[in-house]
Enzyme design. Structure first.
Site, PDB file in Angstrom:
ATOM      1  N   GLU A   6      26.204 -24.905 -26.682  1.00  0.00           N
ATOM      2  CA  GLU A   6      26.683 -26.154 -26.109  1.00  0.00           C
ATOM      3  C   GLU A   6      25.636 -26.728 -25.143  1.00  0.00           C
ATOM      4  O   GLU A   6      25.326 -27.910 -25.158  1.00  0.00           O
ATOM      5  CB  GLU A   6      28.006 -25.897 -25.381  1.00  0.00           C
ATOM      6  CG  GLU A   6      28.682 -27.118 -24.811  1.00  0.00           C
ATOM      7  CD  GLU A   6      29.248 -28.047 -25.897  1.00  0.00           C
ATOM      8  OE1 GLU A   6      29.829 -29.055 -25.538  1.00  0.00           O
ATOM      9  OE2 GLU A   6      29.088 -27.741 -27.110  1.00  0.00           O
TER      10      GLU A   6
ATOM     11  N   ASP B 187      22.409 -26.168 -25.134  1.00  0.00           N
ATOM     12  CA  ASP B 187      21.251 -26.640 -25.896  1.00  0.00           C
ATOM     13  C   ASP B 187      21.510 -28.003 -26.534  1.00  0.00           C
ATOM     14  O   ASP B 187      20.639 -28.859 -26.584  1.00  0.00           O
ATOM     15  CB  ASP B 187      20.876 -25.628 -26.992  1.00  0.00           C
ATOM     16  CG  ASP B 187      20.303 -24.353 -26.387  1.00  0.00           C
ATOM     17  OD1 ASP B 187      19.964 -24.385 -25.177  1.00  0.00           O
ATOM     18  OD2 ASP B 187      20.223 -23.330 -27.100  1.00  0.00           O
TER      19      ASP B 187
ATOM     20  N   GLU C  78      21.424 -11.471   8.208  1.00  0.00           N
ATOM     21  CA  GLU C  78      21.017 -11.780   6.830  1.00  0.00           C
ATOM     22  C   GLU C  78      20.094 -10.691   6.303  1.00  0.00           C
ATOM     23  O   GLU C  78      19.344 -10.100   7.074  1.00  0.00           O
ATOM     24  CB  GLU C  78      20.242 -13.112   6.791  1.00  0.00           C
ATOM     25  CG  GLU C  78      20.975 -14.250   7.457  1.00  0.00           C
ATOM     26  CD  GLU C  78      20.169 -15.562   7.488  1.00  0.00           C
ATOM     27  OE1 GLU C  78      19.033 -15.585   6.962  1.00  0.00           O
ATOM     28  OE2 GLU C  78      20.695 -16.536   8.039  1.00  0.00           O
TER      29      GLU C  78
ATOM     30  N   LYS D   5      16.725  -9.345   4.844  1.00  0.00           N
ATOM     31  CA  LYS D   5      15.360  -9.887   4.881  1.00  0.00           C
ATOM     32  C   LYS D   5      14.742  -9.656   3.514  1.00  0.00           C
ATOM     33  O   LYS D   5      14.365  -8.547   3.148  1.00  0.00           O
ATOM     34  CB  LYS D   5      14.527  -9.223   5.974  1.00  0.00           C
ATOM     35  CG  LYS D   5      13.163  -9.868   6.122  1.00  0.00           C
ATOM     36  CD  LYS D   5      12.474  -9.389   7.384  1.00  0.00           C
ATOM     37  CE  LYS D   5      11.190 -10.128   7.675  1.00  0.00           C
ATOM     38  NZ  LYS D   5      10.264 -10.233   6.557  1.00  0.00           N
TER      39      LYS D   5
ATOM     40  N   ASP E  82      12.175  -9.657   0.477  1.00  0.00           N
ATOM     41  CA  ASP E  82      10.738  -9.446   0.441  1.00  0.00           C
ATOM     42  C   ASP E  82      10.131 -10.365  -0.610  1.00  0.00           C
ATOM     43  O   ASP E  82       9.863  -9.961  -1.733  1.00  0.00           O
ATOM     44  CB  ASP E  82      10.444  -7.978   0.134  1.00  0.00           C
ATOM     45  CG  ASP E  82       9.099  -7.580   0.693  1.00  0.00           C
ATOM     46  OD1 ASP E  82       8.480  -8.412   1.388  1.00  0.00           O
ATOM     47  OD2 ASP E  82       8.685  -6.451   0.450  1.00  0.00           O
TER      48      ASP E  82
ATOM     49  N   ARG F 192       4.498 -21.415   2.812  1.00  0.00           N
ATOM     50  CA  ARG F 192       4.464 -21.409   4.263  1.00  0.00           C
ATOM     51  C   ARG F 192       3.036 -21.592   4.779  1.00  0.00           C
ATOM     52  O   ARG F 192       2.810 -22.244   5.776  1.00  0.00           O
ATOM     53  CB  ARG F 192       5.030 -20.068   4.766  1.00  0.00           C
ATOM     54  CG  ARG F 192       4.926 -19.888   6.250  1.00  0.00           C
ATOM     55  CD  ARG F 192       5.625 -18.614   6.676  1.00  0.00           C
ATOM     56  NE  ARG F 192       5.540 -18.460   8.111  1.00  0.00           N
ATOM     57  CZ  ARG F 192       4.497 -17.969   8.764  1.00  0.00           C
ATOM     58  NH1 ARG F 192       3.453 -17.562   8.089  1.00  0.00           N
ATOM     59  NH2 ARG F 192       4.488 -17.878  10.059  1.00  0.00           N
TER      60      ARG F 192
ATOM     61  N   TYR G 234      16.714 -17.771  -2.587  1.00  0.00           N
ATOM     62  CA  TYR G 234      17.835 -17.809  -1.659  1.00  0.00           C
ATOM     63  C   TYR G 234      17.488 -18.781  -0.542  1.00  0.00           C
ATOM     64  O   TYR G 234      16.378 -18.718   0.010  1.00  0.00           O
ATOM     65  CB  TYR G 234      18.065 -16.435  -1.007  1.00  0.00           C
ATOM     66  CG  TYR G 234      19.037 -15.563  -1.749  1.00  0.00           C
ATOM     67  CD1 TYR G 234      20.301 -16.045  -2.101  1.00  0.00           C
ATOM     68  CD2 TYR G 234      18.714 -14.244  -2.075  1.00  0.00           C
ATOM     69  CE1 TYR G 234      21.197 -15.231  -2.785  1.00  0.00           C
ATOM     70  CE2 TYR G 234      19.608 -13.427  -2.755  1.00  0.00           C
ATOM     71  CZ  TYR G 234      20.846 -13.931  -3.105  1.00  0.00           C
ATOM     72  OH  TYR G 234      21.728 -13.141  -3.773  1.00  0.00           O
TER      73      TYR G 234
ATOM     74  N   LYS H 165      13.359  -4.043  10.670  1.00  0.00           N
ATOM     75  CA  LYS H 165      12.875  -3.558   9.377  1.00  0.00           C
ATOM     76  C   LYS H 165      13.310  -2.119   9.095  1.00  0.00           C
ATOM     77  O   LYS H 165      13.466  -1.329  10.014  1.00  0.00           O
ATOM     78  CB  LYS H 165      11.352  -3.630   9.353  1.00  0.00           C
ATOM     79  CG  LYS H 165      10.831  -5.047   9.370  1.00  0.00           C
ATOM     80  CD  LYS H 165       9.830  -5.197   8.271  1.00  0.00           C
ATOM     81  CE  LYS H 165       8.804  -6.248   8.599  1.00  0.00           C
ATOM     82  NZ  LYS H 165       7.750  -6.252   7.587  1.00  0.00           N
TER      83      LYS H 165
ATOM     84  N   CYS I 214     -23.714  10.402  -1.324  1.00  0.00           N
ATOM     85  CA  CYS I 214     -22.821   9.260  -1.544  1.00  0.00           C
ATOM     86  C   CYS I 214     -22.419   9.222  -3.021  1.00  0.00           C
ATOM     87  O   CYS I 214     -23.295   9.258  -3.890  1.00  0.00           O
ATOM     88  CB  CYS I 214     -23.538   7.970  -1.151  1.00  0.00           C
ATOM     89  SG  CYS I 214     -22.642   6.488  -1.638  1.00  0.00           S
TER      90      CYS I 214
ATOM     91  N   CYS J 183     -24.212   5.856  -4.615  1.00  0.00           N
ATOM     92  CA  CYS J 183     -25.665   5.669  -4.746  1.00  0.00           C
ATOM     93  C   CYS J 183     -26.437   6.987  -4.631  1.00  0.00           C
ATOM     94  O   CYS J 183     -27.653   7.008  -4.769  1.00  0.00           O
ATOM     95  CB  CYS J 183     -26.164   4.696  -3.685  1.00  0.00           C
ATOM     96  SG  CYS J 183     -26.086   5.357  -2.015  1.00  0.00           S
TER      97      CYS J 183
ATOM     98  N   CYS K 233     -22.406   6.887   4.372  1.00  0.00           N
ATOM     99  CA  CYS K 233     -23.594   6.823   3.518  1.00  0.00           C
ATOM    100  C   CYS K 233     -24.630   6.029   4.290  1.00  0.00           C
ATOM    101  O   CYS K 233     -24.359   4.935   4.762  1.00  0.00           O
ATOM    102  CB  CYS K 233     -23.255   6.121   2.201  1.00  0.00           C
ATOM    103  SG  CYS K 233     -24.705   5.500   1.340  1.00  0.00           S
TER     104      CYS K 233
ATOM    105  N   CYS L 238     -27.064   0.696  -0.996  1.00  0.00           N
ATOM    106  CA  CYS L 238     -25.934   1.312  -1.701  1.00  0.00           C
ATOM    107  C   CYS L 238     -25.078   0.182  -2.256  1.00  0.00           C
ATOM    108  O   CYS L 238     -24.629  -0.694  -1.516  1.00  0.00           O
ATOM    109  CB  CYS L 238     -25.125   2.178  -0.733  1.00  0.00           C
ATOM    110  SG  CYS L 238     -23.560   2.752  -1.413  1.00  0.00           S
TER     111      CYS L 238
HETATM  112  S1  IVH Z   1      14.065 -16.978   8.843  1.00  0.00           S
HETATM  113  C1  IVH Z   1      12.011 -18.389  12.453  1.00  0.00           C
HETATM  114  N1  IVH Z   1      15.516 -15.540   7.201  1.00  0.00           N
HETATM  115  O1  IVH Z   1      10.487 -13.382   6.765  1.00  0.00           O
HETATM  116  C2  IVH Z   1      12.708 -18.144  11.188  1.00  0.00           C
HETATM  117  N2  IVH Z   1      13.150 -15.354   7.069  1.00  0.00           N
HETATM  118  O2  IVH Z   1       8.761 -13.212   9.339  1.00  0.00           O
HETATM  119  C3  IVH Z   1      11.798 -17.693  10.108  1.00  0.00           C
HETATM  120  N3  IVH Z   1      12.343 -13.830   5.355  1.00  0.00           N
HETATM  121  O3  IVH Z   1       8.217 -16.001   6.351  1.00  0.00           O
HETATM  122  C4  IVH Z   1      12.372 -17.404   8.818  1.00  0.00           C
HETATM  123  N4  IVH Z   1      14.335 -13.236   4.599  1.00  0.00           N
HETATM  124  O4  IVH Z   1       9.376 -15.115   4.283  1.00  0.00           O
HETATM  125  C5  IVH Z   1      14.278 -15.855   7.599  1.00  0.00           C
HETATM  126  N5  IVH Z   1      16.912 -14.334   5.817  1.00  0.00           N
HETATM  127  C6  IVH Z   1      15.690 -14.663   6.204  1.00  0.00           C
HETATM  128  C7  IVH Z   1      14.531 -14.112   5.603  1.00  0.00           C
HETATM  129  C8  IVH Z   1      13.276 -14.484   6.078  1.00  0.00           C
HETATM  130  C9  IVH Z   1      13.018 -13.087   4.481  1.00  0.00           C
HETATM  131  C10 IVH Z   1      10.881 -13.851   5.508  1.00  0.00           C
HETATM  132  C11 IVH Z   1      10.259 -15.211   5.358  1.00  0.00           C
HETATM  133  C12 IVH Z   1       9.475 -15.466   6.606  1.00  0.00           C
HETATM  134  C13 IVH Z   1       9.380 -14.106   7.212  1.00  0.00           C
HETATM  135  C14 IVH Z   1       9.425 -14.232   8.719  1.00  0.00           C
END
Ligand code: IVH
Length: 727
Positions: free
Chosen positions: A36, A38, A114, A116, A118, A137, A223, A314, A413, A416, A431, A437
């Site tokens: 549908e 498509d 929230e 974080k 990666d 950024r 996100y 972290k 080394c 070299c 070295c 080298c």
């Molecule tokens: S807030 C001042 N929210 O972390 C607010 N950042 O060190 C800055 N990141 O460059 C961003 N999850 O790439 C925010 N829920 C989240 C995040 C987040 C990952 C990353 C983002 C940013 C870095 C900040």
């Protein structure tokens, strides 16, 4: 179909397709069958083909299709994209929370917690509801325009749902779900290519494709986590309401987000997410806590690009066990030999790890790592994985380990075959072949051309390797030798077209005009990073002054050693203790050590490097004018203004200064011809006093010595007559 009819039908189709997209990619609740979808999609494509004016950039048919670009344009962010301060433990989190409570004078604080992610932070600009620009950024102020690539991500709406406002900047994270990452790894291995190291790098590489059709094939996701600049939209009082608004506009917002209270709430959330982490379909490296109350954020403000209203907490580094298959030595740009363990591939900290550093021979001995051992490997964030320890679980492993040969330091080394020595006072093996080298030459050249050094764009690692291979380049100076590196020789290398060869030549030519500090940094003096290079340039102002100081320091050090030796001999013969004379009591390398940030070890590195004849020859060739056969690297002469504003004046520094360390303040004074002494006397001209100044301030006041602030010192430098010692 009439024009109006076509327009109405196209609008209807778009709305249906957008909604289907949103339900499929964001809500994970498909509303249409593939067939549908498509059918509607191709109907819209046909309509747009018949009526090209209907093909607007925010049409669902326009996600992929932009032509490949040559490079990404720079875009200035409407508001800076800041970073997050980090908290490593509960005490630091408590400090963060206390500061928020104290500034806002509130007992309990609501934080939005929230995950974080990666991935990579991006900024999306919507004008009147349509996506018009997307950027990375970058350095926080300026990013790269990657609009065409971001449009290919299905979770990013091309049109916002709901009422359109003139401007809305949405910020969030582009990431690669683990399933997509594994697919990319498999595909790369299948092609015989090097697989991406982790999801973050794979996402970054995918977003930086010049051809958006490549990005479109990568399973990227998004996100949203905030709103930046806006016009015509009223910001609600709470961040949680902003997130709700983003959700209503049809953005994906993480379902793991919660509102928590105070440090205990934050810690409990961290625990909960930590337990969930392994089960999540994407990589997270920690959690983020943000003040929910947006008015409070303004009150808190930022320090050095990090808001005081948010922090990242972290996860601790991850560890895993694997087997050491071999240990090899890598040669760095300064000749340092680093033992590296080649491992049976293991997934740790979100990446496949096959190499881990053993740092140096002392560490190898301390950990007693041998080929064949099972080891514990640690990886935290982006840092290089390291071998933590050998795992000896039982007697069998213990005796197997004991039977393996111990790792011996290499006598030559590995690259070299050059002589290897252990630098006195250092753990590193080096070295001694310098730029002869290949490994050191390659490393030195990569550093020399890098962005913060001579900034020669287009002269990358592979190209440099080829130039070395072809024996065209044997030192940084050869890069500027037209008979060796020119458009013709470059175009003759692999993967080089004529146009790119010309671009590289132009970049080399441009790089001749540089800054003294950049040039010093580019030389790759061991232990001299960007900030030390800047301090040296600021302090010595000219290359001649620096070279002369290094030469004098070396002479001084030799003389000092002689005097010390003579004294020892005499002490032995007479059996009496003899006092050190003034010269012997001076620090070694006094002129270099007078530079802020330069301690005894760094001074030794700098002096040794600068007096080494081969290095000297390269430096001289680099700065010699083109007319006399040199490379013609030059920089603006130091301004005459800096120099003697404080000549003949003596200063004592006390207390904590607002934005300089005492060493930096001393350097500032000395650069202007002033003298910095340790204690206040009637002869002192000025006491430079910061906060919490103690007895020196009292003494200065008693003796009638002028007490000045850092601000007044700067005024004095700008206008030496602005203050008189008595006033
Ligand atoms: S807030 C001042 N929210 O972390 C607010 N950042 O060190 C800055 N990141 O460059 C961003 N999850 O790439 C925010 N829920 C989240 C995040 C987040 C990952 C990353 C983002 C940013 C870095 C900040």
């Amino acid at each position: 179909m009439s024009k109006q009819g076509a327009e109405a039908r196209a609008a209807k189709l778009r709305q249906q397709l957008e909604q289907a997209n949103h339900r499929y990619y964001v809500l994970d609740a498909p509303s249409l069958s593939d067939a549908e979808y498509d059918r509607l999609f191709s109907e819209l494509q046909q309509l747009e083909a018949a009526h090209p004016q209907l093909r607007t950039p925010d049409s669902p048919t326009q996600r992929v299709g932009a032509a490949p670009s040559k490079e990404f344009a720079a875009v200035r962010h409407l508001q800076p994209m800041q970073s997050l301060r980090k908290c490593d433990n509960a005490a630091e989190l408590e400090d963060f929370d206390r500061r928020v409570r104290e500034t806002l004078v509130r007992d309990n604080i609501d934080y939005v917690a929230e995950p974080k992610l990666d991935g990579l932070a991006v900024s999306l600009i919507y004008e009147h509801g349509s996506l018009v620009r997307g950027a990375t950024r970058g350095d926080g102020s300026t990013g790269e325009d990657i609009t065409a690539n971001l449009r290919t991500i299905r979770q990013i709406p091309l049109r916002l749902h709901g009422k359109a406002v003139p401007l809305l900047e949405v910020r969030g994270e582009v990431y690669l779900p683990l399933q997509g990452f594994r697919r990319m790894v498999d595909e790369a291995l299948g092609r015989g290519d090097k697989p991406p190291v982790n999801p973050r790098n794979a996402a970054a590489g995918s977003l930086r494709q010049l051809d958006p059709t490549v990005t479109a094939r990568r399973p990227l996701a998004f996100y949203a986590y905030g709103i930046g600049a806006h016009e015509g939209w009223t910001r609600p009082p709470l961040h949680s309401q902003v997130l709700q608004h983003l959700h209503d506009c049809s953005f994906p917002v993480s379902e793991l987000i919660e509102i928590v209270q105070g440090t205990p709430g934050c810690l409990a959330y961290f625990e909960r997410i930590g337990k969930l982490r392994a089960k999540l379909p994407f990589d997270i490296d920690g959690v983020v806590f943000k003040l929910d109350d947006l008015a409070g954020r303004e009150e808190l403000g930022s320090v050095s690009r990090e808001p005081r209203w948010a922090c990242a907490y972290k996860f601790a580094a991850e560890e895993a066990q694997t087997r050491v298959e071999n240990i090899e030595f890598q040669v760095g740009r300064t000749g340092t030999l680093t033992p590296v363990a080649r491992l049976a591939v293991v997934f740790v900290g979100g990446a496949n790890v096959s190499n881990a550093t053993l740092h140096n021979m002392d560490e190898v001995a301390r950990k007693d790592v041998r080929v064949g051992d099972t080891v514990l490997v640690r990886r935290a964030g982006d840092v290089i994985p390291e071998v933590v320890a050998v795992v000896l679980a039982d007697d069998a492993e213990r005796s197997a380990h004991a039977a393996r040969p111990q790792l011996l330091p290499p006598s030559a080394c590995p690259v070299c075959g050059g002589h290897v020595e252990r630098i006195a006072g250092e753990v590193a093996l080096r070295c001694t072949n310098g730029l002869s080298c290949r490994a050191q030459l390659h490393g030195a050249l990569i550093h020399f051309v890098s962005r913060k050094a001579m900034d020669i764009e287009g002269l990358g690692e592979k190209l440099l390797a080829q130039l070395i291979e072809e024996a065209l380049v044997r030192s940084p100076a050869d890069i500027y030798a037209k008979e060796k590196v020119n458009a013709a020789t470059l175009a003759g290398l692999e993967r080089m077209g004529e146009k790119s060869a010309e671009n590289v030549v132009a970049a080399i030519d441009r790089s001749r005009a540089t800054q003294f500090a950049r040039f010093l940094y580019a030389l790759g003096i061991p232990d001299v990073g960007e900030s030390t290079a800047a301090a040296l340039a600021q302090h010595f102002r000219t290359l001649e002054a620096l070279l002369d100081a290094a030469a004098r320091d070396i002479l001084h050090e030799k003389a000092q050693k002689k005097v010390a030796e003579a004294r020892r001999v005499e002490e032995q013969q007479t059996g009496k203790k003899i006092k050190k004379n003034a010269a012997e009591r001076l620090p070694p390398l006094p002129e270099l050590q007078a530079v802020p940030d330069v301690g005894p070890n760094v001074a030794v590195s700098i002096a040794n490097f600068l007096v080494e004849p081969r290095n000297r020859a390269v430096i001289e060739a680099l700065v010699a004018p083109i007319e006399s056969g040199g490379c013609g690297i030059h920089w603006p002469a130091p301004t005459a203004a800096a120099g003697d504003a404080l000549a003949g004046k003596s200063f004592v520094i006390t207390g904590t200064l607002a934005d300089l360390s005492r060493e930096q303040a001393a350097a500032l004074i000395e650069a202007q011809g002033g003298r910095v002494v340790g204690s206040v006397s009637a002869k002192t001209d000025y006491l430079l006093a910061g906060t919490a100044a103690g007895s020196k301030l009292a003494k200065a006041e008693k003796l009638g010595v002028a007490v000045i602030s850092l601000e007044q010192l700067r005024a004095l430098i700008d206008n030496p007559l602005s203050l008189s010692p008595s006033g």
